[in-house]
Design a protein around this motif. Structure first.
Motif, PDB file in Angstrom:
ATOM      1  N   UNK A 162      41.007 -21.273  34.789  1.00 26.04           N
ATOM      2  CA  UNK A 162      42.004 -20.328  34.311  1.00 26.04           C
ATOM      3  C   UNK A 162      42.408 -19.491  35.518  1.00 26.04           C
ATOM      4  N   UNK A 173      44.958 -14.781  33.417  1.00 28.27           N
ATOM      5  CA  UNK A 173      44.949 -14.470  31.983  1.00 28.27           C
ATOM      6  C   UNK A 173      45.245 -12.980  31.905  1.00 28.27           C
ATOM      7  N   UNK A 188      42.170 -10.913  33.223  1.00 33.15           N
ATOM      8  CA  UNK A 188      40.818 -11.187  32.747  1.00 33.15           C
ATOM      9  C   UNK A 188      40.277 -12.525  33.242  1.00 33.15           C
ATOM     10  N   UNK A 189      41.062 -13.256  34.039  1.00 37.64           N
ATOM     11  CA  UNK A 189      40.690 -14.648  34.335  1.00 37.64           C
ATOM     12  C   UNK A 189      39.351 -14.766  35.050  1.00 37.64           C
ATOM     13  N   UNK A 218      36.732 -13.056  34.456  1.00 36.61           N
ATOM     14  CA  UNK A 218      35.719 -12.372  33.652  1.00 36.61           C
ATOM     15  C   UNK A 218      34.348 -13.006  33.757  1.00 36.61           C
ATOM     16  N   UNK A 221      37.369  -7.754  35.877  1.00 35.82           N
ATOM     17  CA  UNK A 221      38.695  -7.509  35.325  1.00 35.82           C
ATOM     18  C   UNK A 221      39.510  -6.919  36.467  1.00 35.82           C
TER      19      UNK A 221
END
Lengths: 416, 416, 416
Positions: C49, C52, C72-73, C75, C89
């Motif tokens: 990811x 995000x 948030x990718x 995280x 974050x």
């Protein structure tokens, strides 16, 4: 819009709201280097995100309510992770409840606010100073959010409100708590508005609260941070810090005070006390280096005055028992010659506060802390404002370094 | 509203939805202290946020779909960080796909659910017990979400559905996976509803699934947690725990079963098996202390019965092949004398389940686990419900401590 | 909808928008094993990811603006936590500002983008290649987001734009920065569109920027990652990596270039340079092993060409000085026989780029990096697209291993 994103059913009986708030703080400090070195972390000027909150709230069938709120502002705060995990997403309100469902009153299950005082009950969206008083920080903040069950009810057009809850101690920053000892915290608060006239813009609040067992043994510390804060939480020093205290008894705390507004003026004062019987440092008896401190009593108070330069006022939130949202009569906007709409300067307010915290003993790092805060609040509209705070703080009664420090803070705050 | 926040284009061909769900669990345990000490972490009563999910989903031009979901509930779970980073935001659905775009069927790229069974395919919003059966937890949960490509299609008014996917193993809790070995996991599932009448509220599901390679070598463990869980993930003990198993072969898993509903009644049973050839403890041959275990076969099943006291029923989700959302005939609401609207009690349901997991060997910590669960579900409306579960669990065939434990759980669940 | 969720007041003067974007990347690498082992982390194929992002933006009373965005990718990226906390974050835009409030222009306070070039000013939603050029990554990305105050204004129908800011260095990935030295970073950029005709779809951009002090002492490193990236940030190796450089002087960087579009064609090239006087390795003089490197000068450039196979075009964002959003003339959709609506194939684009980065010295791990990128972009509609990139990269002038590598990447990107 003061409401955020709201989705309602066609009959209006159910709705959900998505909102949020962001606080961006800039801070400058001036402190003698000797004092600065005596703190657990030096004061450093900076810019930081004080709050970045996501909120989901809802009402179902007029009777069932829920709230889910999380603060992401400390997402980058992993410094303390290896030895002492610091959550980087703070859950605040996370509860499900009902209002007047089958009997009168509000029941809430889950992680919720446990305010002892008017100041604590005021939402961070509506506080008139950048931070609450040091007494709140030291004596109520540690258990301001707990996971439990609460009941509240109001009478006489919400002029009198009772609130009680039973909760699990030690669940301040997250919505979980496990233990095998079954200890619980209890809290009760009674407050009212003997005088209240929203139309004429005057009201008088009186109230008090009592709490027992809100802190678990090794967290019954009394600590207070500066009244203007900067950086990640590990970078914010404690000005008063008792360290971990140990006791087989529950700590007890109580708060009492009043707040009044009359048009542009508002005036308030509250007292907070906290009692921890048979306290020990370094561990309970039987632990190496356990040191008996006897009964400890910490206390503090604040007196504050607010005055709007513009024809605005502070409403009260009767049920919560705290300040409500300021909605400027003339929101900030430039003159629009094309539409003929007039310009506006927002609401301007002067604020002054004296507050004091006494940790109850003279020790290195303990002692007392007194602060004078002068502030200017510029409310652009109901959802955006700037705050300017100057704080002079005096640290005394420490057996290590005493002295004074100054701080200047600017906040941009948006919520919706 | 059961829909959350939805934004559509004027022709309705494109829309995005913002939703979420929150589960708040309260738990109590009773277990002999000897058994409790034998677990990797003691059972502790508590209150915890079981789920706090943000969901974004959308459809573009009727044909392109996407979903982005993350669970924040373990945001505070940093305890395992230093040695074994535990993600604190769990990504679940994160995929982009299309339906009937240029040829029939659904294609999805990304992080998506890989269910073997009816139970696994049922959304957590619709499960009739607080947790899925121990067999699911041990034999399917480890690869329930993987990153890959899936294809699904349904025929005869969605009465028959085929689902296949190819994915990267080891991407359970996050949307990333890197490796140099190129190994993949495959899964196929065929299910159908030979009987289905939504109007008369009866239906029969039959289906089965097969998976290979879903677990990477050193994660091919068989473990199962209690059927009521408390606290952060590191605080939840394993009742059955094989530890890390090593094999040069792929593990294979399959599930088969049926589920039927007839008005207020529903009845279901499924079997799950998992096969790991040439397994080793402590590492593959050549590693110090490598211990050959031979071929391992773990298995389990559940039988459950559900009965609504109120005139409600469980719909089925035909394409997913799981339970759908219960929408109470008479939602919870007090009598409103002013509007004349009648009162409602919501939907009330009794639930019973027997489930069993056999890890395939007798070792310290391994063995078998059988549980009887009795539950009461109180659906306030389509978006809020309470669940009450009592669970009696018997641990056997362990070469360390055997014994039984009891657990009581209450869940508040809101989703929108 | 290209807008996300928008909530407006009835007079349209205030609105808030909730949006987001998700990028899902699949990557494959081919590199000689000798080169791969020379990198700080080996290249590994994978799925991850890439972004995000949650976005909240708003305008109040036509004049006050704010933006709050978080990615948030990463995280799950806690691997570096114990020794070097990596925020999981990432805060990007977090600012409050005003446009033409009491005087002309845009003022913004907070965490904001500081672009030196057209490429840097182009939103990640609109970039024509999966990653920006290596020169951007090495010489501008380190301070692309800082916390500070900016002022911008545009003249002649936004054909000329000036942007200046003063910020705190070292606040790239989070919205906080504390320090006691009071150092600041400054940046200025002037750009314009001497030719601009949106209707006829042609425009010419020219612009340049200068920055000083954007990097704090021990972060003044020059490093560049592959032009296709995979996995968590700790898993992405540096192809060029000077390690930490130390200097008592500020680093300075500047960028200059042009970009032009004419219907289906677009062509652009930019140059970036970065100067660090009196640099040292291992620490400033007085530190053990401090090694004087003298004045360092790193530089790079890119040349790229874009061509739409379909009758589409790249608009420009005049104020930002970057590419705007592509809105396909014929969005992707199947033939709908029932409604008679025609089918669509979306927009198809070919892309080619040559870019080069020279770190200024020959050292182990330093050296230069040149890449040829060939791409195909398939825009499904204004909110969803797929990108296919093939990259051939040559590493030279290193005193350790030189050589070439190839990479293939596929991205699914959704934003709303």
């Amino acid at each position: 819009s003061t409401e955020g994103f709201v989705q309602s059913t066609s009959d209006g009986s159910s709705k959900i709201r998505l909102g949020g708030s962001v606080n961006l703080d800039s801070t400058w400090y001036s402190a003698p280097s000797q004092l600065n070195q005596d703190l657990n972390y030096p004061l450093q000027s900076g810019v930081s995100l004080r709050r970045a909150v996501i909120e989901l709230e809802g009402t179902l069938w007029n009777s069932i309510e829920f709230a889910f709120k999380a603060d992401l502002a400390q997402s980058t705060d992993l410094q303390k992770s290896p030895n002492n995990p610091q959550p980087n997403v703070f859950f605040t309100d996370n509860w499900i409840g009902s209002t007047d469902l089958f009997f009168p009153g509000r029941i809430r299950f889950g992680h919720q606010k446990n305010p002892l005082t008017f100041e604590a009950a005021t939402s961070s969206k509506n506080i008139p100073f950048m931070e609450n008083s040091a007494a709140y920080d030291a004596l109520n903040d540690n258990f301001i959010y707990l996971t439990g069950i609460s009941y509240g009810n109001s009478w006489w057009d919400d002029r009198l409100t009772l609130y009680v809850d039973v909760a699990k101690p030690g669940s301040r920053t997250s919505v979980f708590s496990v233990s095998s000892d079954g200890k619980v915290a209890v809290l009760g608060r009674l407050h009212g508005f003997p005088i209240y006239n929203e139309e004429e813009q005057y009201w008088l609040y009186l109230g008090g609260g009592y709490s027992a067992g809100g802190q678990i043994n090794d967290q019954a510390s009394v600590y207070a941070r500066p009244l203007i804060r900067s950086g990640s939480s590990f970078q914010t020093p404690f000005l008063v810090n008792t360290g971990n205290l140990f006791s087989e008894s529950s700590n007890q705390a109580f708060g009492v005070g009043g707040f009044a507004a009359w048009g542009r003026f508002a005036l308030g004062s509250e007292y907070l006390g906290s009692y921890l019987p048979n306290a020990y440092q370094n561990g309970l008896p039987g632990t190496v280096n356990s040191l008996a401190l006897g009964n400890l009593y910490g206390q503090g108070f604040y007196v504050e005055a607010l005055y709007f330069l513009t024809p605005d006022h502070h409403p009260a939130d009767k049920i919560a028992g705290g300040l409500g949202r300021v909605k400027p009569v003339s929101p900030l906007r430039p003159l629009r010659e094309d539409t003929g709409a007039g310009s506006g300067l927002g609401a301007w307010e002067l604020a002054a506060r004296y507050d004091r915290l006494d940790s109850g003993r003279n020790y290195p790092g303990w002692g007392s802390m007194a602060s004078w805060t002068a502030g200017v609040n510029w409310y652009w509209n109901a959802n955006a404002r700037m705050m300017f705070n100057y704080v002079y703080t005096q640290l005394d009664d420490r057996t290590s370094v005493n002295g004074s420090m100054q701080a200047l803070g600017i906040r941009f705050a948006i919520d919706f």
